[in-house]
Every structure is written in structure tokens, then in C-alpha cells.
Design an enzyme around this catalytic site. Structure first.
Site, PDB file in Angstrom:
ATOM      1  CE  LYS A  65      -3.950  -1.564   2.773  1.00  0.00           C
ATOM      2  NZ  LYS A  65      -4.626  -1.331   4.070  1.00  0.00           N
ATOM      3  CG  ASP A  88     -10.019  -0.885   6.296  1.00  0.00           C
ATOM      4  OD1 ASP A  88      -9.060  -1.582   6.674  1.00  0.00           O
ATOM      5  OD2 ASP A  88     -11.196  -1.285   6.337  1.00  0.00           O
ATOM      6  N   GLY A 100      -1.435  -8.978  -2.351  1.00  0.00           N
ATOM      7  CA  GLY A 100      -2.769  -9.354  -1.872  1.00  0.00           C
ATOM      8  C   GLY A 100      -3.576 -10.116  -2.914  1.00  0.00           C
TER       9      GLY A 100
END
Ligand code: ITT
Length: 180
Positions: free
Chosen positions: A10, A60, A136
Site C-alpha cells: 500500500k 482500509d 494481496g
């Protein structure tokens, strides 16, 4: 300002999108249970601000699969670390409606208030992993608007960053910040 995340992928993408260095703090902020990424991010950034005492933001994110009521959604992180990608593909075996979206909420706390910024991208979950890029769920998330129907993991980083949920959320954050 600090980017509070345990996820280096991220942080790398945030730097590429914003075009500048981002200082990452690997603090494991509290994640409440909620159906809403915005609520989770808002409470998370409050906790992070309390701990760090300086302006900070969190990201998030979650993948929501239509055919299974939005699973894994807000539980994407937990499901990724327990079932893993192959486990998710197994769980979706026999599910025909594999359309999905990836959402990202950035929550920023400046000490006075919390602001949230959202981004989303449409796609579908593949039947097998494809590609080595990203992180991910990228090898199983095929991007709807991509003419070649590639997964995020099959795209070079700059192409993922052009259309991603994260790009859209961080761009909204940067636009707001620059106006202020
Ligand atoms: P922090 O909460 O510490 O930032 P995390 O990895 O736990 O890190 P999330 O709760 O937002 O973050 O993550 C949800 C899951 O979705 C997690 O497994 C991520 O690896 C995955 N994820 C997030 N963004 C993604 C992206 O752009 N592509 C693929 N998977 C992603």
C-alpha cells in the site's frame, strides 16, 4: 504526515500515485468490526492519532464479491491471512456470479477532525491466479475496464495505479488537501 499501515504494498502504491515520498509507520491500529470500510478506517485513524500524536492517515481496503453477498469485504485482511488466495478460490468454486469490486477508503486525522476519501474499481474474480505483480488479491482480481481483461497482477504497476481503487481514493485525498 504519516501513513499508518502494516502493508508495504500500500505504501509503495501511495508513493507512486502521489509522486512523493510517504513516511510509513507500521503501527497495528485497532480495527473495529463493521460492514463499512469508512467506519473501520475512521476508528482506525483515531486510534493511530492517539498513539502517534501527529497528523496521519490510514487506508482500509476490501474486495467485495457479488455472488457471495460481498464476501470477504471488510474481512479481506483476515480472510487473506487465514484462507489465502487458493482458499478464497476454493470457497468460490461453484459460484457463477463472480463480479466484484475493490474499495479503498483513506481516512485522514489532522488532530481536529477525521476526513474520509473513497475509491472503487469494478472487476471479477478469476478461477485461477494470474500474474506476479502487485500484492494481496491482485492475482485473482480481473479489472472490468481493462480491454485485455488482465488481473491487477498482470498489469505493470503504473497501469494498476491508473485505474485502481487506491488511485481514486488517494487522488480525492490529494485534491482536497491541496485546496485546504
Ligand atoms: P493495514 O490495515 O495495516 O493497512 P492490511 O493489509 O491488513 O494492512 P486491509 O485491512 O486494508 O490492510 O487489507 C485488506 C486485504 O486486502 C489485505 O489482505 C490486503 O493485502 C488486500 N489488499 C488491499 N489492497 C489491495 C490491492 O490493491 N490489491 C490486492 N489486494 C489488496
Amino acid at each position: 504526515m504519516l501513513f499508518v499501515t502494516s502493508n508495504p504494498g500500500k505504501a509503495r502504491e501511495a508513493e507512486e500515485i502521489l509522486g512523493e515520498d510517504v513516511e510509513r509507520v507500521d503501527y497495528d491500529y485497532a480495527e473495529i468490526q463493521s460492514d463499512s470500510l469508512a467506519e473501520i478506517a475512521t476508528e482506525g485513524v483515531r486510534d493511530a492519532y492517539e498513539e502517534l500524536g501527529e497528523a496521519c492517515f490510514v487506508d482500509d481496503s476490501g474486495m467485495f464479491v457479488e455472488g457471495v453477498g460481498g464476501f470477504p469485504g471488510p474481512y479481506s485482511s483476515y480472510v487473506y491471512s487465514t484462507l489465502g488466495i487458493d482458499g478464497v478460490l476454493n470457497a468460490l468454486d461453484g459460484i457463477d456470479d463472480r463480479s466484484a469490486r475493490f474499495d479503498c477508503v483513506v481516512a485522514y486525522h489532522d488532530g481536529d477532525e477525521v476526513r474520509t476519501f473513497e475509491g472503487t474499481v469494478a472487476g471479477r474474480v478469476t478461477r485461477e491466479q494470474r500474474g506476479d505483480g502487485g500484492f494481496g488479491y491482485d492475482p485473482i482480481f480481473e479489472v472490468a475496464e481493462d480491454e485485455e481483461a488482465r488481473t491487477f497482477a498482470e498489469m505493470p504497476p503504473d497501469e494498476k495505479n491508473e485505474v485502481s481503487h487506491r488511485r481514486r481514493a488517494f487522488e480525492a485525498f490529494a485534491d482536497w488537501y491541496q485546496q485546504g
